[in-house]
Design an enzyme around this catalytic site. Structure first.
Site, PDB file in Angstrom:
ATOM      1  CE  LYS A   1      14.438 -21.957  31.920  1.00  0.00           C
ATOM      2  NZ  LYS A   1      14.273 -21.702  30.524  1.00  0.00           N
TER       3      LYS A   1
ATOM      4  CE  LYS B   1      13.930 -18.423  30.136  1.00  0.00           C
ATOM      5  NZ  LYS B   1      13.636 -18.856  28.756  1.00  0.00           N
TER       6      LYS B   1
HETATM    7  C1  PBG Z   1      14.287 -20.401  25.831  1.00  0.00           C
HETATM    8  C2  PBG Z   1      14.584 -21.386  26.905  1.00  0.00           C
HETATM    9  C3  PBG Z   1      15.783 -21.512  27.623  1.00  0.00           C
HETATM   10  C4  PBG Z   1      15.608 -22.575  28.507  1.00  0.00           C
HETATM   11  C5  PBG Z   1      14.332 -23.072  28.310  1.00  0.00           C
HETATM   12  N1  PBG Z   1      13.712 -22.302  27.327  1.00  0.00           N
HETATM   13  C6  PBG Z   1      17.060 -20.824  27.476  1.00  0.00           C
HETATM   14  C7  PBG Z   1      17.210 -19.379  27.663  1.00  0.00           C
HETATM   15  O1  PBG Z   1      16.299 -18.672  28.103  1.00  0.00           O
HETATM   16  O2  PBG Z   1      18.289 -18.924  27.325  1.00  0.00           O
HETATM   17  C8  PBG Z   1      16.641 -23.058  29.473  1.00  0.00           C
HETATM   18  C9  PBG Z   1      16.440 -24.422  30.005  1.00  0.00           C
HETATM   19  C10 PBG Z   1      17.638 -25.013  30.652  1.00  0.00           C
HETATM   20  O3  PBG Z   1      18.652 -24.351  30.926  1.00  0.00           O
HETATM   21  O4  PBG Z   1      17.569 -26.226  30.922  1.00  0.00           O
HETATM   22  N2  PBG Z   1      13.793 -21.039  24.689  1.00  0.00           N
END
Ligand code: PBG
Length: 328
Positions: A249, A196
């Site tokens: 991601k 991520k």
């Molecule tokens: C963290 C989380 C995020 C997303 C999914 N889980 C946000 C982040 O890491 O700031 C982002 C998903 C998206 O942008 O659609 N709980």
């Protein structure tokens, strides 16, 4: 005559039926996971301004939405919760009566044949918007992992079918696997957000989940945008710790990472087409600058072609309808 080509790639492109026969990648409803945002209250359906077509919904409306999603043939949803109260320790994240825990119970009793995945993180639940416990401005790793494990356990106890940790703390997959196994949940799979990135594409999500950090950013735990070897190490570690599905991601801007992860590990691989990817297509579509449906489908094909077995997308309902339309 011999100066004309013997190989004519176009032979397979004239007839649309033949084109379909030789298409290498397919989009199927089984590929889709639909993200939903749960808020307290009843009969709430707040549009998220930066994500047209996406709403924060109270549990009653989420249940109705889940029925629609299931009836469209989408196999799974992933739930994000916006709690009643936020505090320093993100207490509602691991409260058995928290928003997600109640939502999961309601969905599992009222909607049959839908896989309910829960996102495990602290950022929606902490008053400071960071993904874990703070000491000064530092996010404590090991102390946070303990809370994430507790959070995951309460989700499983509520009836979640799959747990998806998105926090990027080190060691959290092992800790979650252990607490689940110790409590009789050894059949619940973990889908880890394994690679991520610290991405600007999450902007609109933070409106939807009300999880913008009060100071700083997430670069001390999410990955640097320039790295791919590191993504491989992250994924490898999560597999060793017991991840059943590994996720990359964002999706569209990281297709190379999806491809590499799939080829190297041969694991069930997910990708998250995140909020910014969605909102860009929606905005350009609304302005008439692109054909929204066409670009939505093309972006989905790219993610599948790169090697993802499934993907999380705010377009899931639209893609399911497109699949129905084109299969007629
Ligand atoms: C963290 C989380 C995020 C997303 C999914 N889980 C946000 C982040 O890491 O700031 C982002 C998903 C998206 O942008 O659609 N709980």
């Amino acid at each position: 005559m011999s100066q004309y080509p013997i190989i004519r790639h176009r032979r397979l492109r004239y007839n649309p039926i033949i084109r379909d026969m030789v298409r290498e990648t397919v989009l199927a409803k089984d590929d889709l996971i639909y993200p939903l945002f749960v808020v307290p209250g009843s009969n709430v359906k707040n549009p998220v301004k930066s994500m047209p077509g996406v709403f924060q919904m109270s549990i009653d409306n989420i249940v109705e939405e889940c029925k629609e999603v299931r009836d469209l043939g989408i196999p799974a949803i992933i739930l994000f919760g916006i709690p009643e109260h936020k505090d320093e320790k993100g207490s509602e994240a691991y409260d058995p009566e928290g928003i997600i825990q109640r939502a999961v119970r309601a969905i599992k009793t009222e909607v049959k044949d839908l896989v309910v995945i829960t996102d495990v993180c602290m950022c929606e639940y902490t008053s400071h918007g960071h993904c874990g416990l703070l000491q000064g401005e530092e996010i404590l790793n090991d102390e946070t992992v303990e809370l994430l494990a507790k959070e995951a356990l309460t989700h499983a106890q509520a009836g979640a079918d799959m747990i998806a940790p998105s926090d990027m703390m080190d060691g959290r997959v092992a800790a979650i696997r252990k607490i689940l196994d110790d409590n009789g949940f050894n059949k619940i799979p973990i889908m880890s957000y394994a690679a991520k990135y610290a991405s600007g594409f999450y902007g609109p999500f933070r409106d939807a989940a009300e999880s913008t950090p009060a100071f700083g950013d997430r670069r001390s735990h999410q990955m640097d945008i320039g790295n791919i070897n590191e993504a491989i190490r992250e994924v490898e570690e999560d597999i060793k710790e017991g991840a059943d599905i590994v996720m990359v991601k964002p999706a569209g801007p990281y297709l190379d990472v999806i491809r590499e992860v799939k080829q190297r590990f041969g694991m069930p691989t997910a990708a998250y087409q995140v909020s910014g990817e969605y909102s860009m297509i929606k905005a350009a579509g609304a302005n008439g600058w692109i054909d929204e449906e066409r670009v939505m489908v093309e972006a989905a094909f790219a993610i599948k072609r790169a090697g993802a077995d499934m993907f999380l997308t705010y377009f899931a309902k639209d893609l399911a309808k497109w699949i129905d339309k084109t299969n007629k």
